[in-house]
Motif scaffolding. Structure first.
Motif, PDB file in Angstrom:
ATOM      1  N   GLU A 197      32.720  31.841  41.305  1.00  0.00           N
ATOM      2  CA  GLU A 197      34.177  31.863  41.434  1.00  0.00           C
ATOM      3  C   GLU A 197      34.591  31.633  42.880  1.00  0.00           C
ATOM      4  N   HIS A 215      38.927  41.377  41.717  1.00  0.00           N
ATOM      5  CA  HIS A 215      40.020  40.435  41.557  1.00  0.00           C
ATOM      6  C   HIS A 215      41.371  41.062  41.852  1.00  0.00           C
ATOM      7  N   TYR A 250      26.993  36.056  32.255  1.00  0.00           N
ATOM      8  CA  TYR A 250      28.053  35.267  32.883  1.00  0.00           C
ATOM      9  C   TYR A 250      28.117  33.840  32.344  1.00  0.00           C
ATOM     10  N   LEU A 276      36.046  34.388  30.345  1.00  0.00           N
ATOM     11  CA  LEU A 276      36.020  33.883  31.718  1.00  0.00           C
ATOM     12  C   LEU A 276      37.234  32.999  31.978  1.00  0.00           C
ATOM     13  N   LYS A 277      37.591  32.163  31.006  1.00  0.00           N
ATOM     14  CA  LYS A 277      38.793  31.328  31.160  1.00  0.00           C
ATOM     15  C   LYS A 277      40.030  32.194  31.378  1.00  0.00           C
ATOM     16  N   ARG A 298      40.083  35.280  32.612  1.00  0.00           N
ATOM     17  CA  ARG A 298      39.947  35.921  33.928  1.00  0.00           C
ATOM     18  C   ARG A 298      40.356  34.967  35.046  1.00  0.00           C
ATOM     19  N   LEU A 299      39.854  33.741  34.977  1.00  0.00           N
ATOM     20  CA  LEU A 299      40.155  32.785  36.041  1.00  0.00           C
ATOM     21  C   LEU A 299      41.614  32.339  36.030  1.00  0.00           C
ATOM     22  N   THR A 325      43.820  35.765  37.375  1.00  0.00           N
ATOM     23  CA  THR A 325      43.469  36.528  38.564  1.00  0.00           C
ATOM     24  C   THR A 325      43.023  35.622  39.711  1.00  0.00           C
ATOM     25  N   GLU A 326      42.984  36.196  40.895  1.00  0.00           N
ATOM     26  CA  GLU A 326      42.239  35.631  42.023  1.00  0.00           C
ATOM     27  C   GLU A 326      40.904  36.357  41.953  1.00  0.00           C
ATOM     28  N   ALA A 327      39.861  35.656  41.506  1.00  0.00           N
ATOM     29  CA  ALA A 327      38.628  36.323  41.088  1.00  0.00           C
ATOM     30  C   ALA A 327      37.442  36.035  41.999  1.00  0.00           C
ATOM     31  N   ARG A 328      36.612  37.050  42.113  1.00  0.00           N
ATOM     32  CA  ARG A 328      35.328  36.936  42.799  1.00  0.00           C
ATOM     33  C   ARG A 328      34.272  37.590  41.904  1.00  0.00           C
ATOM     34  N   SER A 341      29.787  23.340  36.674  1.00  0.00           N
ATOM     35  CA  SER A 341      31.125  23.895  36.643  1.00  0.00           C
ATOM     36  C   SER A 341      32.034  23.352  37.740  1.00  0.00           C
TER      37      SER A 341
END
Length: 187
Positions: free
Chosen positions: A30, A82, A142, A151-152, A154-155, A158-161, A186
């Protein structure tokens, strides 16, 4: 009980009552992390304002998050952090993620608890620490088709790490190669 994510060099500044859980090799997914962290377990006796002052003075990044459970003997940890931009859109992720994590052998030891900023620029609103038996289990989680729809979400919300950390030493070569291939696909 709290967990600390801080720059690896901060280990020499940790007070009594801190136990490093993971300081091995990491793979970041991410958005990039501002620092390569170590993960430590903080006892309730740790003076967070003093730790914050020590880390800031030494120039290290770090934050603490409220813990749920004691760590076990897993060989890998996931550190996910995030800032949520769409709380309503994020709800399905939060509701469905526990079962998926468990299906890959993962166990939340911290999940979205109170985050205490200690030092540095990235201060997440929500943090999870997930312990996995192996780094391969964490990567399989993951990169799985089962996790992909979440995951879609989440991304998108959010601003995710996200990072996989070895408890110690290097991550297995097969995990590094599979992660690199996944990241290239990816990109």
């Amino acid at each position: 009980m709290q967990y600390l994510a801080a720059s690896k060099g901060a280990a020499v500044h940790l007070p009594d009552g801190c136990r490093v859980l993971a300081a091995g090799e990491t793979i970041s997914f991410e958005l990039p992390w501002a620092f390569a962290p170590l993960l430590a377990r903080l006892d309730d006796s740790v003076d967070l304002p003093a730790l914050k002052a020590d880390l800031s003075e030494a120039g290290y990044e770090g934050f603490a998050v409220e813990g749920l459970e004691e760590p076990g003997h897993g060989q890998a940890f996931v550190l996910g952090a995030h800032i949520v931009h769409d709380p309503v859109g994020f709800r399905p992720y939060a509701a469905d993620i526990p079962d998926i994590v468990k299906s890959f052998g993962g166990r939340f030891i911290a999940r979205a608890g109170k985050v205490t900023p200690l030092s540095g620029a990235f201060v997440p609103e929500r943090v999870v620490v997930i312990e996995f038996p192996t780094a391969d289990d964490a990567l399989r989680f993951y990169t799985s088709e089962r996790y992909a729809p979440l995951l879609k979400i989440r991304l998108a919300t959010t601003e995710a790490r996200f990072m996989i950390m070895a408890r110690s030493g290097e991550l297995p070569a097969g995990v590094r190669a599979a992660a690199k291939a996944y990241l290239q696909r990816s990109a």
